[in-house]
Design an enzyme around this catalytic site. Structure first.
Site, mmCIF file in Angstrom:
data_model
loop_
_atom_site.group_PDB
_atom_site.id
_atom_site.type_symbol
_atom_site.label_atom_id
_atom_site.label_comp_id
_atom_site.label_asym_id
_atom_site.label_seq_id
_atom_site.Cartn_x
_atom_site.Cartn_y
_atom_site.Cartn_z
ATOM 1 N N CYS A 168 -1.466 0.908 7.416
ATOM 2 C CA CYS A 168 -2.913 0.647 7.560
ATOM 3 C C CYS A 168 -3.339 -0.608 6.802
ATOM 4 O O CYS A 168 -3.619 -1.655 7.398
ATOM 5 C CB CYS A 168 -3.734 1.836 7.073
ATOM 6 S SG CYS A 168 -3.384 3.405 7.910
ATOM 7 N N ARG A 169 -3.398 -0.501 5.464
ATOM 8 C CA ARG A 169 -3.996 -1.575 4.662
ATOM 9 C C ARG A 169 -3.104 -2.785 4.454
ATOM 10 O O ARG A 169 -3.534 -3.929 4.666
ATOM 11 C CB ARG A 169 -4.420 -1.024 3.285
ATOM 12 C CG ARG A 169 -5.546 -0.039 3.355
ATOM 13 C CD ARG A 169 -5.700 0.719 2.057
ATOM 14 N NE ARG A 169 -4.548 1.593 1.808
ATOM 15 C CZ ARG A 169 -4.346 2.292 0.720
ATOM 16 N NH1 ARG A 169 -5.220 2.216 -0.276
ATOM 17 N NH2 ARG A 169 -3.292 3.079 0.589
ATOM 18 N N SER A 170 -1.848 -2.578 4.014
ATOM 19 C CA SER A 170 -1.030 -3.768 3.699
ATOM 20 C C SER A 170 -0.647 -4.594 4.923
ATOM 21 O O SER A 170 -0.628 -5.825 4.833
ATOM 22 C CB SER A 170 0.182 -3.421 2.816
ATOM 23 O OG SER A 170 1.045 -2.517 3.451
ATOM 24 N N CYS B 51 0.873 -1.186 0.000
ATOM 25 C CA CYS B 51 0.000 0.000 0.000
ATOM 26 C C CYS B 51 0.902 1.226 0.000
ATOM 27 O O CYS B 51 2.093 1.132 -0.338
ATOM 28 C CB CYS B 51 -0.984 -0.018 1.161
ATOM 29 S SG CYS B 51 -0.244 0.077 2.803
ATOM 30 N N ASN C 174 2.245 1.545 4.338
ATOM 31 C CA ASN C 174 2.565 0.266 5.010
ATOM 32 C C ASN C 174 2.267 0.312 6.520
ATOM 33 O O ASN C 174 2.940 -0.329 7.308
ATOM 34 C CB ASN C 174 4.022 -0.160 4.744
ATOM 35 C CG ASN C 174 4.355 -1.599 5.134
ATOM 36 O OD1 ASN C 174 5.482 -1.911 5.456
ATOM 37 N ND2 ASN C 174 3.392 -2.494 5.109
ATOM 38 N N ASP D 187 -8.298 3.899 1.246
ATOM 39 C CA ASP D 187 -7.265 4.333 2.192
ATOM 40 C C ASP D 187 -7.944 4.857 3.461
ATOM 41 O O ASP D 187 -8.654 5.863 3.407
ATOM 42 C CB ASP D 187 -6.445 5.430 1.509
ATOM 43 C CG ASP D 187 -5.306 5.925 2.376
ATOM 44 O OD1 ASP D 187 -5.291 5.592 3.579
ATOM 45 O OD2 ASP D 187 -4.446 6.644 1.844
HETATM 46 P P1 4NP Z 1 -1.814 2.893 4.067
HETATM 47 O O1 4NP Z 1 -2.425 4.263 4.613
HETATM 48 O O2 4NP Z 1 -1.257 3.181 2.702
HETATM 49 O O3 4NP Z 1 -2.992 1.982 4.028
HETATM 50 O O4 4NP Z 1 -0.755 2.479 5.076
HETATM 51 C C1 4NP Z 1 -1.702 5.458 4.655
HETATM 52 C C2 4NP Z 1 -0.795 5.678 5.654
HETATM 53 C C3 4NP Z 1 -0.131 6.889 5.700
HETATM 54 C C4 4NP Z 1 -0.367 7.856 4.760
HETATM 55 C C5 4NP Z 1 -1.274 7.609 3.735
HETATM 56 C C6 4NP Z 1 -1.959 6.422 3.692
HETATM 57 N N1 4NP Z 1 0.294 9.106 4.827
HETATM 58 O O5 4NP Z 1 0.014 9.981 3.992
HETATM 59 O O6 4NP Z 1 1.163 9.297 5.693
#
Ligand code: 4NP
Length: 153
Positions: free
Chosen positions: A13-15, A8, A11, A122
């Site tokens: 939240c989702r992955s 993702c 790294n 997201d």
């Molecule tokens: P992820 O979510 O891609 O599912 O881990 C996010 C985590 C952090 C950010 C964006 C999405 N960020 O902009 O810091």
């Protein structure tokens, strides 16, 4: 060993949620010696961090352990893994931009066509962690079935 990398943006939240849910399913069917899961992000802001509390809370509630820390996706991952599983179109584009390797690069939601959902949303800004959990659980089942079929496991 079949190696699967979930990708993702951050790294956190989702992955990591997908990695933990998938690894848990693999363990439950006794294939943890044959299928290995990992995760990485295309962005480096959270490298070294544990998952977001939204992800940690759901995993704890479901009795799914997770010890991983955020890391950045690197070019070598494209040859070190058999499957690279992306959460949304942007991740897919960013993985493909690194070049081509041995890994099959596929969007996670392709493994749950019945949902008619093409991307795992997201949850970083809107907190939709329950929806993420539901989608990654559904699609992980499809992914595991596909891997078992493709590798006769
Ligand atoms: P992820 O979510 O891609 O599912 O881990 C996010 C985590 C952090 C950010 C964006 C999405 N960020 O902009 O810091």
């Amino acid at each position: 060993m079949v190696r699967v990398l979930f990708v993702c943006l951050g790294n956190i939240c989702r992955s990591p949620m997908a990695e933990a849910v998938f690894a848990h399913m693999v363990e439950q069917v006794g294939l943890d010696g044959q299928i290995h899961a990992d995760s990485a992000g295309t962005g480096n802001w959270h490298v070294g961090e544990a998952p977001h509390s939204g992800t940690r809370k759901i995993l704890a509630r479901e009795g799914i352990g997770y010890e991983g820390r955020a890391r950045l996706l690197i070019r070598d991952d494209l040859d070190a893994f058999d499957y690279i599983i992306t959460m949304d179109r942007e991740n897919l584009r960013n993985v493909k931009a690194l070049g081509q390797g041995m890994a099959k690069v596929v969007s996670l939601m392709e493994f749950a066509p019945e949902t008619n959902v093409e991307e795992v949303p997201d949850p970083y800004y809107d907190g939709r962690f329950e929806e993420v959990y539901r989608l990654v659980t559904q699609a992980s089942e499809g992914l595991l079935n596909t891997i078992r079929r493709e590798h006769s496991l």
